[in-house]
Design a protein around this motif. Structure first.
Motif, short mmCIF file in Angstrom:
data_model
loop_
_atom_site.label_atom_id
_atom_site.label_comp_id
_atom_site.label_asym_id
_atom_site.label_seq_id
_atom_site.Cartn_x
_atom_site.Cartn_y
_atom_site.Cartn_z
N UNK A 6 0.70 -1.09 0.16
CA UNK A 6 -0.04 -0.05 0.17
C UNK A 6 1.08 1.19 0.05
N UNK A 7 1.86 1.36 0.79
CA UNK A 7 2.99 2.41 0.74
C UNK A 7 3.69 2.64 -0.56
N UNK B 250 -9.06 -5.30 0.12
CA UNK B 250 -10.06 -4.61 1.00
C UNK B 250 -9.15 -3.44 1.95
N UNK B 251 -7.83 -4.09 2.23
CA UNK B 251 -6.93 -3.24 3.15
C UNK B 251 -6.39 -2.31 2.32
N UNK B 252 -6.08 -2.54 0.93
CA UNK B 252 -5.64 -1.44 0.25
C UNK B 252 -6.35 -0.36 0.15
N UNK B 253 -7.52 -0.44 -0.36
CA UNK B 253 -8.73 0.63 -0.29
C UNK B 253 -8.70 1.20 0.76
N UNK B 254 -8.67 0.43 1.84
CA UNK B 254 -9.02 1.39 3.56
C UNK B 254 -7.83 2.32 3.44
N UNK B 255 -6.63 1.61 3.34
CA UNK B 255 -5.31 2.37 3.68
C UNK B 255 -5.19 3.57 2.69
N UNK B 256 -5.45 3.38 1.39
CA UNK B 256 -5.47 4.67 0.65
C UNK B 256 -6.48 5.72 0.79
N UNK B 257 -7.26 5.33 1.38
CA UNK B 257 -8.58 6.25 1.69
C UNK B 257 -8.03 6.94 3.23
N UNK C 106 -3.66 -1.13 17.18
CA UNK C 106 -2.23 -0.88 17.24
C UNK C 106 -1.48 -0.26 16.30
N UNK C 107 -2.14 0.25 15.16
CA UNK C 107 -1.21 1.01 14.08
C UNK C 107 -2.38 1.89 13.41
N UNK C 108 -1.76 3.10 13.04
CA UNK C 108 -2.56 3.99 12.26
C UNK C 108 -2.61 4.20 10.91
N UNK C 109 -2.85 5.01 10.24
CA UNK C 109 -3.05 5.27 8.76
C UNK C 109 -1.36 5.06 8.19
N UNK C 110 -1.37 4.76 7.22
CA UNK C 110 0.00 4.58 6.46
C UNK C 110 0.08 5.43 5.04
N UNK C 111 0.80 6.57 5.36
CA UNK C 111 0.97 7.49 4.29
C UNK C 111 1.98 7.14 3.27
N UNK C 112 2.36 7.87 2.19
CA UNK C 112 1.66 9.03 2.08
C UNK C 112 0.31 8.98 1.15
N UNK C 113 -0.61 10.08 1.37
CA UNK C 113 -1.68 9.91 0.33
C UNK C 113 -1.59 9.89 -1.02
#
Length: 281
Positions: free
Chosen positions: A75-76, A121-128, A135-142
């Protein structure tokens, strides 16, 4: 009808030259395949290099194999490439089916489809911009495009085609025109059944080689080696288009089926093919 250029993998150091020639021509997209246990360049790293060598043309994996990769890192990487290329990255994704790739990645070949469903499903969530999870927050960059880079799904079976409507923006078709119409129809039907607006983007692939006998033989040899483990090498090589008339015919056939773009996939190493293909277009 847009026309893209699929890049050969047997001589990676020439790929910036291919990209520059394609950028100067009528091509809309550069495509690059993905394998792990093979002598090909890693596609995300390579497309990042080509992003720096170009300004206009899109950069597309055909197809990347997410089940071989760790999801959060993918995703990153994809978001970073999309951002730094100015929104030109297109993630073409598929499950793959080579046992040696999964053995090297330490992943289970038998559950690759289920794993990819979870990954998408995870990729779409993280990209949004949503958190990864407990235990883990958003993963950037947008990424440059809201919701993530354009996502195309490849495959042949109904379950694979259904992923287009569930998670994707379109479909990458690796089948010949004689098969593609049915696959396109299944994708369109699934798209409507899932209540998606508009229409899926449909991308087709045609293996090509243009030049003298040495160029064509080089392409056939490279393609045969790539498909040697599948038992279908001769069939795949036989389908390669090697004349201007044959290439134009394939493009027209896919246009009649409603394809939005045709990727002319070059297996031979000669970068001069980019100019020859531009001329015949």
């Amino acid at each position: 009808m847009h026309v893209g250029l699929g890049l050969p993998v047997t001589d990676p150091v020439t790929l910036p030259e291919w990209a520059e020639r394609a950028e100067a021509g009528p091509f809309t997209t550069l495509g690059l395949l993905d394998r792990l246990v093979y002598d090909n360049p890693e596609p995300l790293v390579t497309l990042a290099v080509l992003a720096g060598a170009t300004r206009r043309i899109r950069l597309q994996t055909e197809v990347l194999l997410p089940p071989l990769r760790e999801t959060a890192l993918l995703a990153k990487q994809a978001a970073t490439l999309d951002l730094l290329s100015g929104g030109r990255f297109v993630l073409g994704a598929g499950v793959g089916g080579r046992a040696d790739d999964h053995a090297a990645a330490g992943t289970d070949l038998r559950t690759r489809g289920r794993r990819m469903d979870e990954q998408l499903a995870v990729l779409r969530r993280l990209w949004s911009g949503e958190p990864y999870g407990e235990g883990a927050g958003p993963i950037g960059p947008a990424p440059a495009r809201a919701g993530g880079p354009e996502l195309l799904i490849g495959g042949f079976q109904p379950r694979a085609l259904a992923r287009v409507a569930r998670w994707g923006d379109g479909f990458i078709n690796a089948a010949p025109p004689s098969w593609a119409g049915r696959l396109f129809d299944l994708v369109r039907t699934s798209w409507k059944e899932h209540g998606r607006e508009g229409a899926p983007r449909l991308v087709a692939q045609v293996s090509v080689a243009v030049g003298d006998d040495s160029v064509i033989e080089d392409a056939r040899s490279a393609m045969g080696a790539y498909y040697a483990s599948t038992g279908r090498a001769a069939y795949m090589v036989e389908g390669m288009r090697t004349t201007p008339a044959g290439i134009r015919e394939a493009i027209a056939q896919f246009a009649d089926l409603g394809a939005d773009e045709v990727m002319l996939y070059c297996w031979g190493r000669d970068p001069g093919q980019a100019g020859r293909l531009a001329d015949l277009l």
